[in-house]
Every structure is written in C-alpha cells, then in structure tokens.
Design a protein around this motif. Structure first.
Motif, mmCIF file in Angstrom:
data_model
loop_
_atom_site.group_PDB
_atom_site.id
_atom_site.type_symbol
_atom_site.label_atom_id
_atom_site.label_comp_id
_atom_site.label_asym_id
_atom_site.label_seq_id
_atom_site.Cartn_x
_atom_site.Cartn_y
_atom_site.Cartn_z
ATOM 1 N N ARG A 1 0.836 -1.211 0.000
ATOM 2 C CA ARG A 1 0.000 0.000 0.000
ATOM 3 C C ARG A 1 0.866 1.254 0.000
ATOM 4 N NH1 ARG A 1 -4.186 -2.559 3.002
ATOM 5 N NH2 ARG A 1 -3.328 -1.999 5.017
ATOM 6 N N LEU B 1 1.917 2.606 -13.093
ATOM 7 C CA LEU B 1 1.681 1.546 -12.130
ATOM 8 C C LEU B 1 0.221 1.124 -12.153
ATOM 9 C CD1 LEU B 1 2.056 0.113 -9.238
ATOM 10 C CD2 LEU B 1 1.488 2.354 -8.321
ATOM 11 N N SER B 2 -0.021 -0.182 -12.249
ATOM 12 C CA SER B 2 -1.399 -0.657 -12.104
ATOM 13 C C SER B 2 -1.444 -1.649 -10.961
ATOM 14 C CB SER B 2 -1.886 -1.290 -13.405
ATOM 15 O OG SER B 2 -0.984 -2.269 -13.832
ATOM 16 N N ILE B 3 -2.609 -1.740 -10.321
ATOM 17 C CA ILE B 3 -2.699 -2.597 -9.145
ATOM 18 C C ILE B 3 -3.817 -3.631 -9.291
ATOM 19 C CG2 ILE B 3 -1.799 -0.872 -7.545
ATOM 20 C CD1 ILE B 3 -4.745 -0.417 -6.616
ATOM 21 N N VAL B 4 -3.649 -4.731 -8.571
ATOM 22 C CA VAL B 4 -4.707 -5.725 -8.418
ATOM 23 C C VAL B 4 -4.776 -6.003 -6.917
ATOM 24 C CG1 VAL B 4 -5.457 -8.075 -8.914
ATOM 25 C CG2 VAL B 4 -4.315 -6.751 -10.688
ATOM 26 N N THR B 5 -5.926 -5.715 -6.322
ATOM 27 C CA THR B 5 -6.034 -5.867 -4.873
ATOM 28 C C THR B 5 -7.017 -6.981 -4.529
ATOM 29 O OG1 THR B 5 -7.928 -4.416 -4.559
ATOM 30 C CG2 THR B 5 -5.775 -3.370 -4.678
ATOM 31 N N ASP C 1 -9.587 -6.204 -2.714
ATOM 32 C CA ASP C 1 -10.789 -5.460 -2.313
ATOM 33 C C ASP C 1 -12.032 -6.041 -2.964
ATOM 34 O OD1 ASP C 1 -8.979 -3.886 -1.124
ATOM 35 O OD2 ASP C 1 -9.277 -2.116 -2.375
ATOM 36 N N THR D 1 -15.404 -5.657 -4.853
ATOM 37 C CA THR D 1 -15.842 -4.626 -5.793
ATOM 38 C C THR D 1 -17.349 -4.705 -5.994
ATOM 39 O OG1 THR D 1 -15.693 -5.961 -7.779
ATOM 40 C CG2 THR D 1 -13.660 -4.924 -7.025
ATOM 41 N N GLY E 1 -9.475 -0.125 -17.432
ATOM 42 C CA GLY E 1 -8.029 0.046 -17.462
ATOM 43 C C GLY E 1 -7.575 1.125 -18.428
ATOM 44 N N MET F 1 -9.160 -9.137 -13.590
ATOM 45 C CA MET F 1 -8.530 -7.987 -12.945
ATOM 46 C C MET F 1 -7.108 -7.789 -13.477
ATOM 47 S SD MET F 1 -10.957 -6.803 -11.147
ATOM 48 C CE MET F 1 -10.070 -5.374 -10.612
ATOM 49 N N LYS G 1 -7.382 -6.098 -16.719
ATOM 50 C CA LYS G 1 -7.590 -4.654 -16.493
ATOM 51 C C LYS G 1 -6.244 -3.968 -16.284
ATOM 52 C CE LYS G 1 -7.087 -2.777 -13.148
ATOM 53 N NZ LYS G 1 -6.485 -1.875 -12.202
ATOM 54 N N GLN H 1 -4.137 -1.207 -18.783
ATOM 55 C CA GLN H 1 -3.610 0.071 -18.298
ATOM 56 C C GLN H 1 -2.205 0.343 -18.867
ATOM 57 O OE1 GLN H 1 -4.628 0.271 -14.105
ATOM 58 N NE2 GLN H 1 -3.580 2.212 -13.868
ATOM 59 N N ASP I 1 -1.720 -7.631 -4.720
ATOM 60 C CA ASP I 1 -1.768 -8.017 -3.315
ATOM 61 C C ASP I 1 -2.458 -9.376 -3.223
ATOM 62 O OD1 ASP I 1 -1.630 -8.028 -0.598
ATOM 63 O OD2 ASP I 1 -3.109 -6.446 -0.270
#
Lengths: 337, 350
Positions: A51, A83-87, A89, A91, A105, A153, A156, A160, A168
């Motif tokens: 994070r 930077l792209s993220i996959v969490t 979380d 959705t 993305g 994801m 996505k 990007q 994560d």
C-alpha cells in the motif's frame, strides 16, 4: 534501470504522535522483466508495504520512485500510466461485463467522458487474449469463478499498459489449478511482455517455482531481497517464521514440521519416493527414521512387491500397505521401540 | 457475443418503451384533472389557438403543464441522486432520504416555514421571498447533512456504518422538526404537514424557469460524473489507481446530490422511495451497472415513475389530489422486497 526503487523507506502507521514503524530502512529495486514475490507470515506488514509503495498509504520516511519519478511529486494521472494494481478489495463490478471491466483500465488514456478509441479497443482485446479470458469477454463479472475474476482484474491491469504491476495476494482465494494458472500468467507477462511484476503471497512453494526474485519479510521484520535460488540456499527462508517447529526443507522446497519425534525405527528402502511417503506417515505418528540412531524395530521396504516387512523382537510381520503398517505400529507398546 | 448484441438491443428497447411511457403518461396528466377539459380543446390550446374559456387556459398552462415538467425533472433528479449515492457509498440501500439529506433539507424548510411563518409571516409579502428563502433553507439543511457525512467519512471507512450515521442524523433532524412543529402556529404546522406529503404541483409557472435551470444543471453535472462513477465500482483504491481524484469526485458528487435534493425537497416536499428504487429498476431493465447507459436510463425511469405517481394521485378526481408520499411506498416496498429476496440472482450485487 529500476522501474521501482525505494530509498531509506520506512513503512508504518502514524496515529497522532504515536508512530508505529512496520518495516524500516528499505532500499529495494525492481527491474523490468522480473516477477518478484513478497513473502512473509500473515500480518507481518506485506500489505502495508504494498500500500505504501503504490501511494495508498503515506510512508513514515524515505522515498519511493517509480520510473525515476518520486511518487509524491508526480500527479495521480501520471502515476496511473506507470503503475497498475490488483487488490483483494471487494468490488461492485458484478454487473459489468468482463470487457467493460477491462475497459476501465483505459481510463487514464481516455478523455473527460471516457469514450474509447480504436487503439483503446485493440489494447482491450489484446489484454483479454493475453490473460486467457477472451472467451468470457461478454459474461458478467458476477458469473466468473474466483480464478477467472482474478484473470479479468489482471487483464484490467494489462489494459492500463503500465511497466509495473503490483498485486496483493493474487492467489489467496484460488484453488490449486487457478493458483498455478495465475502464477504462470504473471510469469509469462514478466518474461514475454517485459513487465516488472511484484506480488505478495504466503504460498511459498509456488513463489519458489516461478518468481525470479524474492523479497522476504522475516519474523523480526527485516527485509531480505535477492534471487530466489540464492535465497533458498542461504537459509534466509528459515527466518520467515519465529517458531522452531517449522523449518524450510531445502531439498523439498517447502516448509516442514520440525518437531523431534519421541520414537525411532530403522527404515530400509531404496525407492526414494516410497521412502519419502513411509517417512511422512511415520513422522505423523511421532516416529523418526534417523538412520544414525539404532532402534529395536526395523522396517524393510526394499522389495515392495512382496510387501513391507517389519522386524520386531525376532518376530517378522509382512504388510501390504502403509495403512496396515501404521495401524500395526500404533499397537506396539512404547517400551519396545 | 450474444450477450453483447442482446445488451445493445435491450438498451434500444428499454429506451423506446420508457420514452413511449413518458409521452403517454404526460398525455394522461394533461387530460385528467378535477376540471374536465376535452381532448380536442387541449390539442387546440397546445397548438396555440385561443381556448373557449380562459379558465381552461389557466388550468392547462398554469397547473397541468408545470406539474408535468416538475414531475419529470424531480423524478429524474431524485433517481440520479439515489444512483450517485448508491455507487459512492457502495451500498444498494443508499438514497437521499435514508442518508438523511432529505430530512436535512426538510429541517431547513421547517425552520423557514415554521419559525419564519410564525413570526415573520405577516411582516412581508412572502410569495416571492417565500420560495427563495425555502430554497435557501432546504439547501442549507441538505448541505449540512452532507458535510456531516463527509466529515464522518474521513475517519469511518465502512459504507454501512456511514449509512447508519445518515439514519441517525436523520432522526436528529426529525426530532428538531418535531420540536419546531410543537412551538409553531397552527397554520404553520398545517402548511408544513401538507408540504411534507409531497406533491409535484407546487411549482408555479413563474418559479418554473429557476427550478428547471437548477435541476438541469444538476443533471448535466451528474452526467459528467459517469467516468469516475464507473471507476468507483471497483472501490476507491482501484479508482485512485486509474487516475480518479477521489476527493474532488466525492465532493462534486455530494454537491450535485445536495443541490438536486434541496431543490426538489423545497418545491415538492421530501419525496420518499423514488431515489431508492429507480436505480434498481433501471439496473434490472438494462441488466448492467455501467453508468454510461445506467445513468441516463435512471433519469428517464425516474421521470416515468414520477409521472406515474402523479397520474395516480390525480385519478380520484372527485376527492382531490392524493399525496405523492402515500403512493411511492406502495410501489417502492414491493420492488425493494423483490430485490432483497432475489439479491443472489442479481449480478450487480455480486
């Protein structure tokens, strides 16, 4: 050149005047074309570190640069291009189709109204294909399995088009097959598309197979980074857990239980695979097979076709399966070992 | 491939049906009322010819047409508020009335109507100042509640908890309203109660331009939020990573909701349920959560629902007009129950 680098980074929490550093003085570098696994025990600070690196959480001190820019100095828009993220979380994306999800993305590239151009559409298609989810492009995200959702994801993140992807716990909720597929996908993206990919995981055996580098967070919150195999040989992996009861088995490439057994037997067996599984069964029943210690009991499995032979006080017992062997051994009174 | 084709066909069909319903219901609202006006008379008046009696002209142009326009704009506005809040708070039960925004606006109106009406009513002519000050009161009330929610949202991350705070704020505002009612004059209470029942015929033709302009600005601002709203479906962390400025998006969103709720509440009373159910109806009709299509269709559905409620309210012509808030729950509750019972089957919940 490193895509991601940190200088004297300290990640942690600040609540009023109380400062709780979690990981201190980190000098990390992440190169293009490398898949890096951040491993460590649960709750040790992996997610906090991720994070902090992606800018969701302010660092206590130190610097983070992505593509040579300090992340505090570049705009959110520009960061979205690096930077792209996959969490993990939750959705609300269930009512979007996979393609609509992947299209998100492209948001850093589209205008005020988010209208997709020809180039955007092409990239979305490519991302769907690269992650192997193209056949579900028009399905709702709600209809996907956990593994497919993770691929969507990742697609996505690909759409990007960032040189760095940070994930994560990408395999946390997946079954073995999806876990393998996801890991292979990440490995291929790093090697074939020259992405820098950092992911956190508590599944070490998989990380050992496919990660080019490990960032190990030890139980006393030190971060050791380096080539996967070098670290496996160095014994650094033994520092992940504080407990003496768990030990990294360098031969097996995984953790094993390290509790001294109360009993011992002699085991004769040439077949390495058979020997491994007999030992596994015996160890579970508190019986060691250490060859240096002489025991009154000997198990001979050197010719398994004629059965496993158990020698005990001049008696000879022949059994066919490990189940029979174990049920017999359990009936032997402790003083006979 | 089928799904994609189905969805675009679906969009066309849904828009066509809703537009047809909008026209039909508008026609119904033009034709039906306590005074009977023949259809050909209405057509001739609409075509610009002199009416046979000036009373009919007044009824049509001063009452029926403003009511229709008000209902359409209010319906669209409330529905959009519901959708914006549901996405922003990540909660399918969010809407201006549940979050306390309407109650905040009501409190503002109560202060103006009951305190002002009680003590200042006779002091100056309140035809014009009346509605401007009511509007200001509603806006101040709505924005106060939104500001409180925003303040709480900085340290309360759970959307559900925030929703509960909204409900609590709503109770507080209600208690203040009761207190104001207790101390107010009889006429004050009466007019406040009537206002609280909700009705779309409260906007006069003089007020209509101001009302329409403010609501239209709010609706246009909402349309401009489509892109960040879609990103927000993935949650704030993903949205931020996609370049969305969460803070400014959230502020714009709350400002739009505040304006729309305040204006509709000031003029038409606190209309319940429309904001809550219409986004769900639109999602069910379109089978998508994509705001590109969901947001405009939500507006259209809101307008249709409001016109429908208006039509029902004027149907018993001999008795008078039924309050809108007596009708909306009858339509709203079954829909909410349907959604709750079927939530596992509805993909937008998963």
């Amino acid at each position: 050149m490193a895509i991601l680098s940190t200088r004297q980074l300290t990640a942690g929490y600040r609540k009023g005047s109380i400062i709780t550093p979690i990981l201190t003085d980190l000098n990390l570098n992440l190169k293009q074309g490398a898949l890096v696994a951040l491993v460590g025990a649960n709750g040790i600070g992996k997610s906090t570190l991720l994070r902090t690196i992606v800018g969701n959480h302010p660092p206590l001190s130190g610097e983070i640069s992505i593509s040579g820019n300090n992340i505090n100095e570049i705009s959110r828009q520009k960061l979205a291009l690096s930077l792209s993220i996959v969490t993990t979380d939750r959705t609300q994306a269930g009512g979007l189709t996979v393609k609509e999800l992947v299209s998100l993305g492209r948001q850093p590239y589209t205008g005020f109204l988010g209208i997709l151009g020809k180039q955007d559409r092409k990239i979305i298609e490519e991302s769907l294909t690269a992650t192997g989810i193209a056949h579900k492009a028009h399905n709702f995200v709600a209809e996907l399995s956990d593994g497919e959702r993770q691929k969507a994801m990742i697609a996505k993140a690909l759409a990007q088009q960032t040189p760095l992807i940070i994930l994560d716990e990408p395999t946390a909720f997946l079954d073995v097959e999806s876990r393998m597929e996801t890991m292979l996908l990440l490995h291929n993206l790093a090697h074939k598309q020259n992405k820098a990919i950092l992911f956190s995981s508590h599944d070490l055996s998989q990380s050992l197979l496919l990660a080019d580098e490990l960032w190990i967070v030890t139980h006393d919150r030190q971060l050791i980074s380096g080539n996967t195999e070098d670290l496996a040989l160095s014994g650094a992996l033994n520092r992940i857990f504080a407990s003496n009861h768990i030990r990294f088995d360098q031969k097996q490439g995984d953790f094993c239980i390290n509790v001294p057994c109360q009993y011992k037997v002699n085991l004769i067996c040439k077949d390495k695979i058979l020997k491994r599984w007999i030992r596994n069964a015996l160890r579970r029943n508190d019986i060691a097979t250490d060859s240096t210690r002489q025991s009154k009991i000997t198990i001979d499995a050197s010719s398994p076709q004629s059965g496993i032979i158990l020698y005990l006080q001049q008696k000879t017992i022949t059994v066919k399966t490990i189940a029979e062997l174990i049920s017999f051994i359990r009936r032997i009174s402790p003083e006979l070992f | 491939m089928n799904n994609k084709k189905n969805n675009s066909i679906r969009l066309i069909i849904v828009s066509a049906i809703l537009t047809a319903l909008l026209l039909l219901l508008s026609a119904g609202n033009l034709l039906i009322g306590s005074v009977h006006i023949p259809t050909d008379e209405i057509i001739s008046m609409l075509s610009g010819y002199q009416a046979s009696s000036p009373v009919m002209e007044i009824i049509l142009f001063e009452s029926r047409i403003p009511t229709i326009i008000t209902a359409v704009l209010c319906g669209a506005a409330l529905a959009v508020c519901g959708l914006l809040l549901q996405t922003a708070f990540n909660n399918p039960l969010a809407d201006p009335s549940i979050l306390g925004v309407s109650t905040g606006a009501s409190l503002g109106v109560a202060v103006i109507m009951l305190l002002g009406g009680g003590y200042l009513g006779g002091a100056f002519d309140s035809v014009l100042s009346g509605y401007i000050s009511t509007l200001a009161g509603a806006f101040a009330g709505a924005m106060t509640v939104l500001a409180l929610l925003l303040l709480f949202s900085t340290f309360i991350k759970s959307a559900t908890m925030l929703l509960i705070i909204g409900i609590m704020v709503s109770y507080l505002a209600s208690s203040l309203i009761s207190l104001l009612n207790f101390f107010a004059t009889e006429e004050g209470v009466h007019s406040f109660v009537i206002w609280g029942m909700g009705n779309f015929s409260g906007v006069t033709s003089e007020q209509l331009p101001v009302f329409s302009i403010i609501i239209s600005i709010g609706l246009i601002l909402a349309l401009l939020l489509v892109k960040p709203l879609n990103a927000l479906l993935l949650g704030t962390r993903y949205a931020e990573n996609l370049g969305v400025n969460i803070k400014s998006t959230r502020n714009t969103l709350l400002l739009v909701t505040g304006i729309l709720t305040a204006v509709t509440t000031a003029f038409c009373g606190p209309i319940s349920f429309l904001g809550l159910i219409v986004p769900h109806i639109a999602r069910l009709l379109l089978n998508t959560s994509n705001h590109n299509t969901l947001l405009p269709i939500t507006m259209l559905t809101g307008a249709v629902m409001a016109l429908f409620c208006t039509l029902i309210s004027i149907l018993p012509v001999s008795i008078g007009i039924i309050p809108i808030n007596a009708i909306t729950p009858i339509i709203g509750v079954p829909i909410i129950l349907y959604i709750i019972i079927n939530r596992r089957k509805l993909q937008y919940f998963n």
